[in-house]
Scaffold this motif. Structure first.
Motif, PDB file in Angstrom:
ATOM      1  N   LEU A  95       0.686  -1.041  -0.018  1.00 46.74           N
ATOM      2  CA  LEU A  95      -0.116   0.095  -0.090  1.00 46.74           C
ATOM      3  C   LEU A  95       0.880   1.221   0.007  1.00 46.74           C
ATOM      4  CD1 LEU A  95      -2.823  -1.013   2.501  1.00 46.74           C
ATOM      5  CD2 LEU A  95      -3.075  -0.909   0.016  1.00 46.74           C
ATOM      6  N   ASN A  96       1.922   1.393   0.904  1.00 44.89           N
ATOM      7  CA  ASN A  96       2.895   2.332   0.794  1.00 44.89           C
ATOM      8  C   ASN A  96       3.358   2.751  -0.391  1.00 44.89           C
ATOM      9  OD1 ASN A  96       2.120   2.900   3.551  1.00 44.89           O
ATOM     10  ND2 ASN A  96       3.734   1.814   4.254  1.00 44.89           N
ATOM     11  N   CYS A  97       3.859   1.542  -1.177  1.00 44.69           N
ATOM     12  CA  CYS A  97       4.613   1.463  -2.468  1.00 44.69           C
ATOM     13  C   CYS A  97       3.551   2.088  -3.361  1.00 44.69           C
ATOM     14  CB  CYS A  97       5.150   0.354  -2.669  1.00 44.69           C
ATOM     15  SG  CYS A  97       6.588  -0.346  -1.820  1.00 44.69           S
ATOM     16  N   LEU A  98       2.333   1.666  -3.307  1.00 41.04           N
ATOM     17  CA  LEU A  98       1.343   2.156  -4.116  1.00 41.04           C
ATOM     18  C   LEU A  98       1.168   3.727  -4.097  1.00 41.04           C
ATOM     19  CD1 LEU A  98      -1.122  -0.549  -4.489  1.00 41.04           C
ATOM     20  CD2 LEU A  98       0.039   0.386  -6.481  1.00 41.04           C
ATOM     21  N   ALA A  99       1.017   4.058  -2.924  1.00 37.74           N
ATOM     22  CA  ALA A  99       0.949   5.432  -2.215  1.00 37.74           C
ATOM     23  C   ALA A  99       2.005   6.322  -3.050  1.00 37.74           C
ATOM     24  CB  ALA A  99       0.704   5.663  -1.186  1.00 37.74           C
ATOM     25  N   ASP A 100       3.187   5.682  -2.887  1.00 39.15           N
ATOM     26  CA  ASP A 100       4.329   6.612  -3.474  1.00 39.15           C
ATOM     27  C   ASP A 100       4.178   6.664  -4.888  1.00 39.15           C
ATOM     28  OD1 ASP A 100       5.371   6.854  -0.834  1.00 39.15           O
ATOM     29  OD2 ASP A 100       6.709   5.441  -0.891  1.00 39.15           O
ATOM     30  N   ALA A 101       3.941   5.512  -5.595  1.00 36.69           N
ATOM     31  CA  ALA A 101       4.048   5.504  -6.941  1.00 36.69           C
ATOM     32  C   ALA A 101       2.916   6.295  -7.565  1.00 36.69           C
ATOM     33  CB  ALA A 101       3.884   4.253  -7.223  1.00 36.69           C
ATOM     34  N   LEU A 102       1.922   6.706  -6.825  1.00 40.49           N
ATOM     35  CA  LEU A 102       0.767   7.460  -7.502  1.00 40.49           C
ATOM     36  C   LEU A 102       0.668   8.869  -6.962  1.00 40.49           C
ATOM     37  CD1 LEU A 102      -2.196   4.831  -6.656  1.00 40.49           C
ATOM     38  CD2 LEU A 102      -1.517   5.690  -8.968  1.00 40.49           C
ATOM     39  N   SER A 103       1.831   9.041  -6.129  1.00 35.48           N
ATOM     40  CA  SER A 103       2.043  10.507  -5.529  1.00 35.48           C
ATOM     41  C   SER A 103       0.836  10.831  -4.984  1.00 35.48           C
ATOM     42  CB  SER A 103       2.602  11.419  -6.778  1.00 35.48           C
ATOM     43  OG  SER A 103       3.656  11.137  -7.473  1.00 35.48           O
ATOM     44  N   LEU A 104       0.355  10.156  -3.996  1.00 29.97           N
ATOM     45  CA  LEU A 104      -0.656  10.593  -3.055  1.00 29.97           C
ATOM     46  C   LEU A 104      -0.457  11.486  -2.074  1.00 29.97           C
ATOM     47  CD1 LEU A 104      -2.760   7.123  -2.726  1.00 29.97           C
ATOM     48  CD2 LEU A 104      -2.780   8.573  -4.528  1.00 29.97           C
ATOM     49  N   ASP A 105      -1.303  12.480  -1.826  1.00 30.03           N
ATOM     50  CA  ASP A 105      -0.994  13.348  -0.671  1.00 30.03           C
ATOM     51  C   ASP A 105      -1.755  12.751   0.661  1.00 30.03           C
ATOM     52  OD1 ASP A 105      -3.904  13.733  -0.604  1.00 30.03           O
ATOM     53  OD2 ASP A 105      -3.950  15.589  -1.790  1.00 30.03           O
ATOM     54  N   ALA A 106      -1.505  13.321   1.820  1.00 29.27           N
ATOM     55  CA  ALA A 106      -1.796  12.725   3.092  1.00 29.27           C
ATOM     56  C   ALA A 106      -3.109  12.271   3.075  1.00 29.27           C
ATOM     57  CB  ALA A 106      -1.529  13.946   4.114  1.00 29.27           C
ATOM     58  N   ALA A 107      -4.154  13.166   2.536  1.00 30.57           N
ATOM     59  CA  ALA A 107      -5.547  12.874   2.641  1.00 30.57           C
ATOM     60  C   ALA A 107      -5.944  11.576   1.699  1.00 30.57           C
ATOM     61  CB  ALA A 107      -6.474  13.927   2.208  1.00 30.57           C
ATOM     62  N   GLU A 108      -5.274  11.433   0.535  1.00 30.54           N
ATOM     63  CA  GLU A 108      -5.424  10.426  -0.312  1.00 30.54           C
ATOM     64  C   GLU A 108      -4.845   9.171   0.284  1.00 30.54           C
ATOM     65  OE1 GLU A 108      -5.659  12.611  -4.623  1.00 30.54           O
ATOM     66  OE2 GLU A 108      -3.651  12.129  -3.616  1.00 30.54           O
ATOM     67  N   ARG A 109      -3.754   9.176   0.797  1.00 37.21           N
ATOM     68  CA  ARG A 109      -3.280   7.835   1.597  1.00 37.21           C
ATOM     69  C   ARG A 109      -4.053   7.556   2.597  1.00 37.21           C
ATOM     70  NH1 ARG A 109       2.590   7.400   1.009  1.00 37.21           N
ATOM     71  NH2 ARG A 109       3.383   8.668  -0.557  1.00 37.21           N
ATOM     72  N   GLY A 110      -4.763   8.337   3.337  1.00 36.71           N
ATOM     73  CA  GLY A 110      -5.563   8.094   4.372  1.00 36.71           C
ATOM     74  C   GLY A 110      -6.727   7.363   4.066  1.00 36.71           C
ATOM     75  N   HIS A 111      -7.276   7.761   2.652  1.00 37.11           N
ATOM     76  CA  HIS A 111      -8.242   7.104   2.006  1.00 37.11           C
ATOM     77  C   HIS A 111      -8.161   5.659   1.367  1.00 37.11           C
ATOM     78  CE1 HIS A 111     -12.386   6.841   0.170  1.00 37.11           C
ATOM     79  NE2 HIS A 111     -11.871   6.925  -1.310  1.00 37.11           N
ATOM     80  N   LEU A 112      -6.805   5.672   0.976  1.00 33.44           N
ATOM     81  CA  LEU A 112      -6.311   4.362   0.616  1.00 33.44           C
ATOM     82  C   LEU A 112      -6.129   3.311   1.718  1.00 33.44           C
ATOM     83  CD1 LEU A 112      -4.883   2.873  -1.880  1.00 33.44           C
ATOM     84  CD2 LEU A 112      -2.683   3.655  -0.937  1.00 33.44           C
ATOM     85  N   ARG A 113      -5.770   3.798   2.875  1.00 37.00           N
ATOM     86  CA  ARG A 113      -5.686   2.874   4.104  1.00 37.00           C
ATOM     87  C   ARG A 113      -7.113   2.339   4.413  1.00 37.00           C
ATOM     88  NH1 ARG A 113      -1.580   6.575   5.336  1.00 37.00           N
ATOM     89  NH2 ARG A 113      -2.873   7.405   6.842  1.00 37.00           N
ATOM     90  N   TYR A 114      -7.819   3.231   4.628  1.00 41.26           N
ATOM     91  CA  TYR A 114      -9.348   3.162   4.814  1.00 41.26           C
ATOM     92  C   TYR A 114      -9.897   2.034   3.968  1.00 41.26           C
ATOM     93  CZ  TYR A 114     -14.086   3.612   6.003  1.00 41.26           C
ATOM     94  OH  TYR A 114     -15.544   3.268   6.149  1.00 41.26           O
ATOM     95  N   LEU A 115     -10.024   2.230   2.544  1.00 45.68           N
ATOM     96  CA  LEU A 115     -10.384   1.411   1.622  1.00 45.68           C
ATOM     97  C   LEU A 115      -9.863   0.105   1.625  1.00 45.68           C
ATOM     98  CD1 LEU A 115     -10.747   3.562  -1.675  1.00 45.68           C
ATOM     99  CD2 LEU A 115     -12.364   3.038  -0.082  1.00 45.68           C
ATOM    100  N   ALA A 116      -8.498  -0.291   1.885  1.00 44.82           N
ATOM    101  CA  ALA A 116      -7.962  -1.511   2.196  1.00 44.82           C
ATOM    102  C   ALA A 116      -8.707  -1.992   3.367  1.00 44.82           C
ATOM    103  CB  ALA A 116      -6.571  -1.177   2.285  1.00 44.82           C
ATOM    104  N   LYS A 117      -8.790  -1.410   4.296  1.00 48.26           N
ATOM    105  CA  LYS A 117      -9.350  -1.913   5.620  1.00 48.26           C
ATOM    106  C   LYS A 117     -10.635  -2.666   5.326  1.00 48.26           C
ATOM    107  CE  LYS A 117     -10.882  -0.738  10.220  1.00 48.26           C
ATOM    108  NZ  LYS A 117     -10.792   0.113  11.437  1.00 48.26           N
ATOM    109  N   ILE A 118     -11.868  -1.756   4.654  1.00 50.50           N
ATOM    110  CA  ILE A 118     -12.980  -2.392   4.466  1.00 50.50           C
ATOM    111  C   ILE A 118     -12.877  -3.479   3.449  1.00 50.50           C
ATOM    112  CG2 ILE A 118     -13.898  -0.118   5.289  1.00 50.50           C
ATOM    113  CD1 ILE A 118     -14.586   0.498   2.373  1.00 50.50           C
ATOM    114  N   THR A 119     -12.099  -3.189   2.368  1.00 49.24           N
ATOM    115  CA  THR A 119     -11.904  -4.083   1.297  1.00 49.24           C
ATOM    116  C   THR A 119     -11.499  -5.537   1.860  1.00 49.24           C
ATOM    117  OG1 THR A 119     -11.551  -2.768  -0.509  1.00 49.24           O
ATOM    118  CG2 THR A 119     -11.011  -4.890  -0.776  1.00 49.24           C
ATOM    119  N   GLY A 120     -10.564  -5.397   2.643  1.00 51.50           N
ATOM    120  CA  GLY A 120     -10.270  -6.660   3.294  1.00 51.50           C
ATOM    121  C   GLY A 120     -10.853  -7.510   4.238  1.00 51.50           C
ATOM    122  N   GLY A 121     -11.848  -6.515   4.998  1.00 50.78           N
ATOM    123  CA  GLY A 121     -12.637  -6.920   6.020  1.00 50.78           C
ATOM    124  C   GLY A 121     -14.140  -7.209   5.539  1.00 50.78           C
ATOM    125  N   ALA A 122     -14.345  -7.122   3.958  1.00 56.16           N
ATOM    126  CA  ALA A 122     -15.480  -7.051   3.633  1.00 56.16           C
ATOM    127  C   ALA A 122     -15.967  -8.715   3.356  1.00 56.16           C
ATOM    128  CB  ALA A 122     -15.614  -6.595   2.062  1.00 56.16           C
TER     129      ALA A 122
END
Length: 286
Positions: free
Chosen positions: A66-93
Motif C-alpha cells: 500500500l505504501n509503495c502504491l501510494a508513493d508510486a501514485l504520488s498520493l497526498d496525505a488525505a489520499e493516503r488515508g483514504h487508500l488505507r481506509y479502503l484497504a481496511k474495508i475491502t479486506g474485511g468485507a
C-alpha cells in the motif's frame, strides 16, 4: 467484481499523465492515464499483482505494498488515508446475509450539551451518511426555506442528489455533491453506506453513482450558499470528529464581513414566526 480499493487505484492511475512523472509517451492508447506497466514498475510489484488488486482478486495487500502504491501514485496525505481506509474495508468485507440497516440516530447528552453551548451560532451534528441528527437554531435559520429540514429525518446527502432546490442553494453544487458522495465511504459502517447507496442509486441515477466511484478526496474549501432571502453567504467549516459515535460536529463560521453582516440581518429579520423559530434553541432528531 471490483472492490473500493481496486477502483480507487485504477481511478488514480487513469488520472495521471505519464509526462507529469517524467515518463515518456508510448504512443496512442485507448484509455487515458498511466499504464499498469509503468505504475507496477514505480511501485516495485508485478503487473499481474497490480491487475489482481485493481480487479478485486486480491483483497489483502500488505502495508508495504500500500505504501509503495501510494508513493508510486504520488498520493497526498488525505489520499493516503483514504487508500488505507479502503484497504481496511475491502479486506474485511464479507458477504452479508442480513439486510443492511440505517445507523443509529441518537446523540449523546454530552454532545448535545456541547452543541447547546454554540447557540445561537450555526452548528450541526451529523454522521458521514449525511443524517442531520441535531442542530442549533442558527442552522435552522441558515437552511430556512431551502427544503433541507422538511423531512422528519433530514439527510444532507439525499437532499443534495434528489431535491432540485439543492442546486440553487449550493452555489458550488458539484463540489458539495462530490463531498457527500465521498463521505459515504467513511460512514459508520460499510453496511450503513450500502443501505443509503442502495436507496439513492435508483432515484439519483448515474450522477450519484459516478461521483461515488470517483474516489477523489474533496478539498472542502469555503462553502458558498444562495440563501432564499437573497443573501450570498460564504462560510468556513470547522469539523470535530466524534470517532466513538461515528458522528461529527460541524460549526459554520462567516468567511468574510459581508457574510457576517448578512447572518446578523437574518437573525434580526422579523419578530414573527421565523424569529420565534430561530430563538427556539437546540433541536435534536430522534
Amino acid at each position: 467484481m471490483g472492490t473500493p480499493l481496486g477502483d480507487f487505484v485504477r481511478a488514480k492511475r487513469d488520472s495521471i499523465q505519464p509526462q507529469t512523472l517524467g515518463l515518456p509517451e508510448r504512443g496512442r492508447r485507448r484509455s487515458p492515464g498511466l499504464r499498469r506497466l509503468d505504475l507496477a514498475a514505480r511501485a516495485g510489484i508485478s503487473v499481474e499483482y497490480l491487475t489482481r488488486i485493481e480487479q478485486g482478486r486480491d483483497r489483502n495487500p500488505s502495508v508495504s505494498v500500500l505504501n509503495c502504491l501510494a508513493d508510486a501514485l504520488s498520493l497526498d496525505a488525505a489520499e493516503r488515508g483514504h487508500l488505507r481506509y479502503l484497504a481496511k474495508i475491502t479486506g474485511g468485507a464479507c458477504p452479508s446475509h442480513t439486510r443492511p440497516a440505517p445507523p443509529r440516530r441518537d446523540v449523546r447528552p454530552a454532545l448535545l450539551d456541547t452543541l447547546r453551548l454554540l447557540e445561537p451560532g450555526i452548528a450541526v451534528v451529523t454522521n458521514r451518511l449525511g443524517d442531520i441528527l441535531a442542530r442549533t437554531s442558527g442552522y435552522e435559520l441558515l437552511t430556512d426555506g431551502t427544503g433541507l429540514l422538511d423531512s422528519d429525518t433530514p439527510n444532507l446527502t439525499r437532499y443534495v442528489f434528489t431535491d432540485p432546490r439543492a442546486r440553487t442553494f449550493f452555489t458550488d453544487w458539484s463540489e458539495v455533491a462530490d463531498e457527500q458522495a465521498f463521505d459515504l465511504w467513511l460512514g459508520p459502517s460499510i453496511e450503513n453506506a450500502e443501505w443509503l447507496s442502495t436507496e439513492l442509486a435508483p432515484v439519483a441515477g448515474p450522477e450519484f453513482t459516478r461521483r461515488l466511484n470517483l474516489h477523489v478526496v474533496p478539498q472542502r474549501g469555503v462553502l458558498r450558499l444562495n440563501h432564499p432571502s437573497g443573501h450570498e453567504l460564504r462560510l468556513t467549516r470547522e469539523t470535530l470528529d466524534v470517532t466513538a459515535d461515528a458522528q461529527q460536529l460541524v460549526v459554520y463560521l462567516p468567511a468574510d464581513e459581508r457574510t457576517a453582516e448578512a447572518i446578523a440581518e437574518l437573525r434580526g429579520y422579523g419578530r414573527g414566526e421565523r424569529g420565534a423559530r430561530a430563538r427556539g434553541g437546540l433541536r435534536a432528531i430522534s
